[in-house]
Design an enzyme around this catalytic site. Sequence first.
Site, mmCIF file in Angstrom:
data_model
loop_
_atom_site.group_PDB
_atom_site.id
_atom_site.type_symbol
_atom_site.label_atom_id
_atom_site.label_comp_id
_atom_site.label_asym_id
_atom_site.label_seq_id
_atom_site.Cartn_x
_atom_site.Cartn_y
_atom_site.Cartn_z
ATOM 1 N N CYS A 152 0.807 -1.220 0.000
ATOM 2 C CA CYS A 152 0.000 0.000 0.000
ATOM 3 C C CYS A 152 0.843 1.276 0.000
ATOM 4 O O CYS A 152 0.482 2.265 -0.634
ATOM 5 C CB CYS A 152 -0.974 -0.009 1.167
ATOM 6 S SG CYS A 152 -0.225 -0.125 2.805
ATOM 7 N N HIS A 184 -2.132 2.079 7.121
ATOM 8 C CA HIS A 184 -2.567 2.086 5.728
ATOM 9 C C HIS A 184 -2.433 3.508 5.198
ATOM 10 O O HIS A 184 -2.436 4.477 5.972
ATOM 11 C CB HIS A 184 -4.005 1.591 5.576
ATOM 12 C CG HIS A 184 -4.415 1.406 4.147
ATOM 13 N ND1 HIS A 184 -3.698 0.640 3.259
ATOM 14 C CD2 HIS A 184 -5.467 1.914 3.425
ATOM 15 C CE1 HIS A 184 -4.291 0.652 2.078
ATOM 16 N NE2 HIS A 184 -5.362 1.426 2.153
ATOM 17 N N ASP A 241 -8.340 5.249 -3.301
ATOM 18 C CA ASP A 241 -7.424 4.220 -2.805
ATOM 19 C C ASP A 241 -6.992 3.353 -3.987
ATOM 20 O O ASP A 241 -7.768 2.524 -4.475
ATOM 21 C CB ASP A 241 -8.098 3.361 -1.741
ATOM 22 C CG ASP A 241 -7.118 2.406 -1.049
ATOM 23 O OD1 ASP A 241 -6.157 1.973 -1.708
ATOM 24 O OD2 ASP A 241 -7.317 2.096 0.137
#
Length: 643
Positions: free
Chosen positions: A179, A203, A220
Amino acid sequence: MDADEALARALQLEEEAALAAQQRQAAAHHLRGAAAATAAFSQQVEGTLAKVLGYEDELAQAMALSVMPLPRLEASADEACAVSTAMGEQPPLNRRDALAFELLSWFKQDFFRWVSAPPCAACGAANTHSTGAVAPTAEEAAHKAGRTELFRCGQCGAATRFPRYNDPVKLLETRRGRCGEWANCFTLAAGLEARLTMDWEDHIWAECWSPSQRRWMHLDPCEAAADKPLLYEAGWGKRLSYVVAVGRHGVADVTRRYTTQYDESRRQLVSEGWLAGYLRHVTGRLRAGLSPELRRELEQRDELDRRQLLSSGTAAAEEVALPARQTGDAAWLAARGEDGSGVARASGGTGAGGAAAVKPPGTRYRLAKDEHLAAASPRRLCGGAVRASGENAPGEAAQRAFDGSPTTKWLDFGKEGAWLEYRLPAEQPQAVLAAYALTSANDSPERDPRHVMLEAWDKGRGAWVMLDEQRSLSFPQRHHRLVLRVSGCVSGATPSRRFRLRVLAVADPAAANSVQLACLDLYVLKRVEQAQQQQQAEEQAQPQPQAAEAAEQQQQTANGTTAAAGEPAQQPKGGEPAVERLAALQLQEEQQAQQQQVELQEPPDPAAPAAPAPSLAPPSDSSSPAGEAGNPWAALFQGGSPT
């Protein structure tokens, strides 16, 4: 004072002195702990800020632009905006926003790759396992690798290095990571009006400023999730404490955007007063050299965002069904608490991998691009636009259910209550459905639709009208095709341009985390307005009996049911409405039922060449400066006013 009293007094003074010393020691320890906590907090913000400021490098911008397929992204964005306008969506899709969504889809589907464990560098085998981490080499450190993970091959035993690069230009080359790498590289590609957004539960993602909506949009890239800020809480099951957005013009605490359960008891790392003051200080430092006009605009933007954050906790019911995390293996997700365990699901229970119980408003319309299927199946409804209650974009989006291929699919984490809509453009005549076909997807039979309802939009009533209902569907195998006749398709015909399949239950609600369907094919009985126009034209040109006979022959020819030579055609009553005249043709339709059944049972060839999509003029984008006409992304890399 006697001796005993003096002794007691002395002992009391000693106790008080000892207590005071303990209090001073605890206070000093607390101060040291608070100082360490604030230092760690600020260090994380400053490290992220250094990445963001690196996006202003002209070489990095040029590299990002060089790898992006701009003509394709722009064409797709223009098409999406044109469809949105044609379908009357409110508000219509803005071109800048559409470009951001197209970039997100391309980045996820075509450009970057998720890596849990890298393949063996020696033999290419996929079965490698972690053996720890080491300091990066000088070359790896030159590209801002903070650490290098080591993996051992289970096949040949060779070691493979996996540097965790923080240089976004290097990531444009490697195109892989987790991520942190995804968000870092994507935010560079998204332009200067994007910012990195990180939570303290490990995250990171992006936010992009939307000039048309005057707000920050959640993006995202790992999940290809656009404008779904409650994904992490309501889908993954995270209990968020701090979420901070870091951009080139300021930093902000945006925790309230990403949770409906804002709880200060979780926020114990630093004091709220220190956090607010620190973020103001960093923002002031970043804006010190800006013009007064730009500073005022940014302050107005901050105020808008502050108001939106204070009201964002009430917006949960407007979110689509939200899944558990999709990237990473099951063990890794469970260890991180991101597999959705414990989140209330739409079916009323709990469990990993499902979708949060929130109301789905539906996706935006997109072209079905199914015109090439008409040649193989003339009665198949083609040339429309589609949308759904939700989708697993980009690979399992609503359009996949109408592409004619059983190897693709539409997937919605909403399960019960999910729906697919097919809508014809206004220039096409209304249609009456005779049948529809459902094809099961490639895996997970528990996700198959079991109870469905087919509906048509009745414009006169302003409501959906049921055409058919199936309560006990069963697919005996994967890629199985069920052909279903519309009950009362002639006598109870509902002509419409909009049709919807609602899924009221899946095969196994307890085990399924979603609903999926490979194909939904809609087959027409007759284009109603064509019959009306034929009838009116013939009645005006001929005497009444002849006009009725001519209209009858035209209808039979259009349906492929012209009577055989020497066989008398049925005579309808002159002046009947077109839908009632369809009932008079039912006998001829039944004579051709076997031929139609063959057509329905044979799925169109997905390998057939695609016809060009309908030409739609893109709407003008009043929010985009004239200088962006040649390359609307270029302005995102040129600084200047955020509007």
